[in-house]
Structures are given as structure tokens and as C-alpha cells.
Design an enzyme around this catalytic site. Sequence first.
Site, short mmCIF file in Angstrom:
data_model
loop_
_atom_site.label_atom_id
_atom_site.label_comp_id
_atom_site.label_asym_id
_atom_site.label_seq_id
_atom_site.Cartn_x
_atom_site.Cartn_y
_atom_site.Cartn_z
N GLN A 188 0.82 -1.21 0.00
CA GLN A 188 0.00 0.00 0.00
C GLN A 188 0.86 1.26 0.00
OE1 GLN A 188 -2.15 0.85 3.62
NE2 GLN A 188 -3.85 1.80 2.54
N ARG B 38 6.78 -10.30 -5.66
CA ARG B 38 6.02 -10.48 -6.90
C ARG B 38 6.14 -9.21 -7.74
NH1 ARG B 38 1.43 -7.32 -5.82
NH2 ARG B 38 1.11 -6.95 -3.59
N TYR C 180 2.24 -8.07 15.22
CA TYR C 180 2.71 -6.92 14.45
C TYR C 180 3.29 -5.85 15.39
CZ TYR C 180 2.44 -2.93 11.19
OH TYR C 180 2.72 -1.84 10.42
#
Length: 315
Positions: A13, A37, A143
Site C-alpha cells: 500500500q 512479486r 505486528y
Amino acid sequence: MKKRILIIGACGQIGTELVTRLRELYEPHKVIASDIREGDEAMMESGPFEILDATDYDAIEDIVIRHEITEVYLMAAMLSATAERFPMKGWELNMNSLFNVLNLAKEKKIDKIFWPSSIAVFGPSTPKNNTPQRTIMEPSTVYGISKQTGERWCEYYFKQYGVDVRSIRYPGLISYKTLPGGGTTDYAVDIYHKALKHGKYISFLNAETTLPMMFMDDAINATIGIMEAPSEKVKIRSSYNLAAMSFNPEGITASIQKYLPDFEIDYEPDFRQAIADSWPQSIDDSEAREDWGWHHQFTLAEMTKIMIENLSQNF
């Protein structure tokens, strides 16, 4: 030596928009995007791209040497909601990727690092309102634990080895250019898509869950701003608080209804409610503003206008 930049995690993002902005600021061939990717067509055509696993030290080192990299923006991470489903994978990605770039800098193979932290470093015991730069941190997510740990290692590498590492604690980030990426605050991106496509949104947070948020343009400006600041201005080497606005699902709904008056929202809180409840409602970022001149530009009303105008072209 002239600046040559590597963005690791360029397809995420933040990374997607960071690549675009850096290639606008500098010669595109000197801004190397990389991810596990391939990126979208615009990214692949606008400058160099490398397939890269952020946990592979040798692969990062190879790209650094081949492209004569001077600065690394490490944007690869597993975000809060996703990491709760895959805790060990989240920990390994978030920590190993950081050690890789810190060690490259320690070995003088790169000059400067940007590493993003997050409001997830805070926990249920942290003061909720106007959360100070230095406060109690007891993060309750994988996280958050990885980001708090990363902050300590960044400061350690700066003090022990002179590594020029810079960091900011991102609040929730909102953009019309990329889809949500698995974060708890991503409801504030998804709600615009659902409002335009379906006229209705089911929120996984309750109506009153107030969280610090920021429009992506402000986040990109802050990211590049701290990297461009003179070294002596960057006085905090763990991570800086960063803030722009705070709102809850009820508030963003009212903002959207000014453009889409029939828009409806329902509430079905899930496991992400507990994550959001552990985070601050507002942030004191005065030290970032004083030290290296950070300032935000976008309010909720301005952001909603931009989001609706741009996303409506897709529906």
C-alpha cells in the site's frame, strides 16, 4: 556518491505510492523497486524492478552491490490482522528483513535506511489521548511486538554502529490507489469502495472506535521528509510519533454521506475490535514537527472528497 534508492516491499500500500513519488523526484533509473512479486504495469514500466525476498540477505546484498544502492526503504511487512493469523510468519518477515538491512548498513554497504514503525507499538496500558512520544508500550499483537522490537534494534544499531536509520510510527493510512492490505485500520479504505459499489458497509469495528488516521499523500511526504532531513535534525532513532487526524466509523460515515446520502453502515465487530481497542485514539507528534519540520495537510473532509472523486471513476 550520488543517491541510488532501493524500495523493498514496493508493491504494498505504501510502497506503490512511494516508488511513484521517488521516481518523480529523482532519475527513475536510480530508484529500484523490488518485491516478492511483480508490480503493476506503471511500476514495471517506469523504472528498474527486481524480484526479491526481503528475508534473503544474500539476494538483498546482490541488488545493493549491482545497483550501487545508497539508501533502502524497507516497506515489506506482514500487517496486524494478517500477522495474527500467521504469527510466526509475521514475526520472521518483520524481524529478519530489518536485520538484513541493518547489517548491510553496519557493514557500510548502504548509507541510510528508512524503516516504518506503527501505532501498533502501543498497547492497552498506553495513554489513549494525545499519546506521548515516550510512554508505556505493551503491544498485544504480533505486528506490534515486532515493531516495538524493531524500534529498539534501530536505536541500538544507531548508537552502537552509527547506522543512519530513520523511522516514523504510521497511523492508519488511506489511499484510493491501492486496495486494503490486511491492517486493522484498513476499514477506512474499504468503506469508500463499499459505499460506492454497494451503498452499504459492514464495519468490523464498532461505531465509536476512534483511531489516528492519515491520507497517504501526507504519509509519503513524511517518509521522504525524514529521509531528506539533515542527520543532526533526526534526534529520535527508535521511531517518531506521526499524526494528522483521528476519527471513528461513525465519523467517516457522516463524511461519506455528504456525497452519498443513502449510504448505510452496520456494525459486526470481530477479532480486530480488540486490536483497535488496544491502540491510541490520538497522537502527540510535536517532536517530529519540531525536529525535522513535519506538518500534515489533509483533513477528513478533504480526504473524503478526494477519495470519492477518484474511486467513483471505477464504479
